[in-house]
Design an enzyme around this catalytic site. Structure first.
Site: not given
Ligand code: ARG
Ligand code: GLU
Length: 682
Positions: A66, A196, A617
């Protein structure tokens, strides 16, 4: 001992004993050193929004799928759909450059509080002091940058010297059905089975110095890449996360946290539910809308779920009570020591007044922010204004027109009309009518005709879109004459003037936080006076134990998942849970070789009680010896309140097991050339 916290790597010595008591066998200087090689040398700030790590001596970088998403997307076309099919460069020459993408290495981090305080003592403001320091101590060398960041709300200042490389090429990525497996349904959720990850490579001029993209550039020779461990992870093992967490607020006065949880976040959640609901119904019945809105949906939904988790998590963990007790202990400490007793009590009272008087303005700002972000007609208006401005200035319209065409590709006016109407109605019923936009006067006579005008199908049908190949002046005129043309500047101006009004109060609040933090720092809490600084996108280390937990009565989460769960979740034809057929076959063969766990299974993801946040991330998860065991990419939604209140009882970060990554690269993608350049622990 506190196990929460995102620690500054240059101050890790204070944590060493605690880290060792949790099983770490290396030393603080193995993690961060400027005199000799250390793990720090392999960690990069990826594009300024994610973390990445160097895993070969030829500049190979591992980060999340991502994080690499827009780079992968930008190289994708209908003929070569790398998002769908994955991409694996077979040689250096096939690696794909990405305009605008960079990585920053951290050269050094130093405490310069004294120098900055001296400047401030001479009457300079904090910003002036920082500027003066940088003027006297500029960064020297290609790609070198110096930056000063306040820590603890300006009770400490650190100088960060970094080096930027701006030729970063795409090397490999799995198909989205692996890299995004489970997509939004599984986002923030455990048990998780998302692969991921993606690979990039840093290029440099032949002498190794940073350079913009050039065919002459060569892979950067990197001295201290991470070593990969295939040993596996167990419940209770030590783990460490190295990276660039964005922002946490762990020392806010309790009333501030309550306002966030009870008043502000619920507004965001509600507004996003309106959008998600409308988009989802349309996406389900219309495959074109499905494609157009998938990525926008993912991003709206990402924040929505995180905030929902924060609201529920604080409650379920009695977070407010715990924070209240800690606040009381701090005040009592100062009362007992008599020195700062009044300061603490006074400050708290000031805060409580400020919190209260800021509440309405903050609510309005949230409506503005969510509406500015999610009402797509405003995006149209912004792009149209840009075209008209450039046309008036006699400048080239190509870029601005391209932006409008890109916007149109994923725009469904009728859907936007319906969802934004509900958004704005929600706003009006919340009593925000007076902050609404100025539109041509005949709209405003009364609310109803105003709304009817603003959301009449005719308005949307008449939008000058789909004409971008035509004569530029004609387009500029069509934009200028459209009724929606003024929406963006009007709303933005109103938003800004509201911001200006609250600016002074918010600033006062922030300077109060400096005082407040210093009261914490000079107190002793439960036998400790170690308070981890809030995250602010600087380099940090978190550590904690790998392990599951019980999210609710009668349920238990294991510390890891396996490929069996991928097959269990598999739904043929589903956009989130389908699998590429050749991948499914490879999985079903269950030939995991050296990547298998002791019981012959292949581990996919695992969780640990590491304090992380957005920006982490792509962070490496390292074991007690500092070897790479996983790749951080998410948290459990049950514990996202860690941004305000961290507890090992509920807060978990999610990592892809490095053995799953290597198995996919080796056995599914057959990208042996990558496996060969990596270094594995014996
Ligand atoms: N929760 C993770 C973050 O905050 C992954 C986000 C990307 N994935 C998604 N399904 N939106 O970045
Ligand atoms: N998916 C998040 C990011 O892009 C990390 C998840 C979080 O917020 O800890 O940084």
């Amino acid at each position: 001992m506190y196990s929460q916290g995102m620690w500054l790597p240059n101050e890790l010595l204070e944590q060493e004993t605690n880290m060792k008591s949790k099983g770490m066998t290396m030393s603080a200087s193995d993690i961060y050193s400027i005199n000799s090689g250390s793990l720090k040398d392999a960690i990069v700030h990826f594009g300024g929004f994610c973390t990445g790590e160097v895993i070969s001596d030829q500049g190979l970088v591992l980060t999340n799928h991502h994080c690499g998403y827009s780079a992968i997307q930008s190289h994708s076309s209908v003929q070569n759909d790398y998002l769908k099919n994955g991409f694996w460069a077979k040689s250096f020459s096939e690696e794909k450059p990405n305009e605008g993408l960079f990585v920053d290495f951290i050269v050094s981090i130093d405490d310069v509080s004294e120098s900055i305080q001296n400047f401030i003592a001479k009457g300079l403001s904090q910003n002036e002091a920082i500027d003066s320091f940088i003027q006297v101590n500029p960064a020297i060398g290609k790609g070198m940058r110096s930056e000063i960041k306040p820590i603890y709300f300006g009770n400490q200042f650190i100088l960060i010297v970094s080096q930027r490389y701006s030729d970063v090429r795409l090397v490999g990525a799995p198909p989205s059905l692996i890299g995004k497996f489970g997509a939004d349904t599984d986002n923030w959720v455990w048990p998780r089975h998302t692969g991921d990850f993606s690979f990039f490579r840093i290029y440099a001029s032949p002498d190794g110095s940073p350079a913009e993209y050039s065919p002459e550039n060569i892979p950067l020779k990197t001295k201290n890449p991470l070593t990969i461990s295939l040993e596996g992870v167990n419940e209770g093992d030590f783990s460490l996360i190295y990276g660039f967490p964005g922002r946490t607020s762990n020392y806010l006065p309790v009333n501030e946290v309550s306002q966030q949880i009870d008043v502000l976040l619920p507004i965001r959640v509600e507004l996003r539910e309106i959008i998600l609901d409308k988009w989802d119904s349309a996406m389900r019945i219309n495959p074109v809308v499905k494609i157009q809105y998938a990525s926008k949906y993912a991003s709206v939904s990402n924040g929505w779920k995180k905030w929902k988790g924060q609201i529920e998590g604080i409650e379920a963990s009695y977070g407010i009570d715990t924070l209240k007790k800690r606040q009381e202990r701090m005040i009592n400490y100062h009362s007992a020591n008599n020195k700062n007793a009044f300061v603490a009590v006074d400050q708290l009272e000031r805060f409580n007044n400020q919190t209260e008087s800021l509440e309405n303005a903050r609510k309005s700002l949230i409506y503005f922010q969510e509406i500015l972000r999610n009402w797509e007609l405003l995006t149209w208006s912004r792009l149209a204004n840009n075209i008209v401005r450039l046309s008036d200035e006699g400048k080239d319209l190509k870029g601005a027109l391209r932006a409008l065409i890109e916007f149109e590709k994923n725009y469904n006016p009728e859907l936007d009309r319906r969802s934004s109407r509900s958004l704005v109605q929600n706003w009006l019923s919340a009593g925000e009518k007076d902050t609404l936009l100025t539109v041509p006067i005949d709209y405003i006579n009364e609310t109803n005709s105003f709304l009817q005008g603003l959301f009449s199908p005719a308005l949307y049908k008449s939008l000058p879109i789909g004409i971008a190949e035509l004569d530029a002046n004609f387009i500029a005129d069509s934009c200028r004459n459209h009724l929606a043309f003024d929406l963006w500047p009007d709303l933005l101006n109103r938003y800004r003037s509201l911001l200006m009004k609250t600016n002074k109060l918010e600033k006062d609040f922030q300077s109060g936080m400096k005082e407040w933090m210093s009261l914490y720092l000079s107190s002793v809490d439960e036998g400790e006076n170690i308070f981890a600084p809030d995250a602010n996108s600087t380099m940090r280390v978190s550590y904690g134990l790998i392990g599951g937990f019980s999210p609710r009565d009668g349920a238990n989460y294991n510390h890891n998942t396996t490929t069996e769960g991928i097959l269990e979740k598999y739904i043929p034809g589903d956009y989130e849970f389908d699998l590429p057929q050749n991948f499914k076959k490879t999985l079903e063969n269950r030939e995991f070789g050296r990547y298998a766990d002791n019981d012959g299974q292949l581990s996919v993801c695992f969780i640990a009680a590491n304090h992380t946040s957005g920006g982490n991330s792509g962070s490496p998860a390292l074991n007690s010896k500092g070897h790479l065991i996983g790749l951080n990419f998410d948290r459990l939604w049950e514990g996202t309140m860690s941004d305000f209140y961290f507890t090992t009882q509920r807060c978990r970060n999610i990592m892809v097991d490095v053995r799953y990554i290597m198995w996919v690269v080796d056995k599914y993608a057959n990208a042996n050339r990558l496996i060969e350049e990596m270094r594995f622990a014996d």
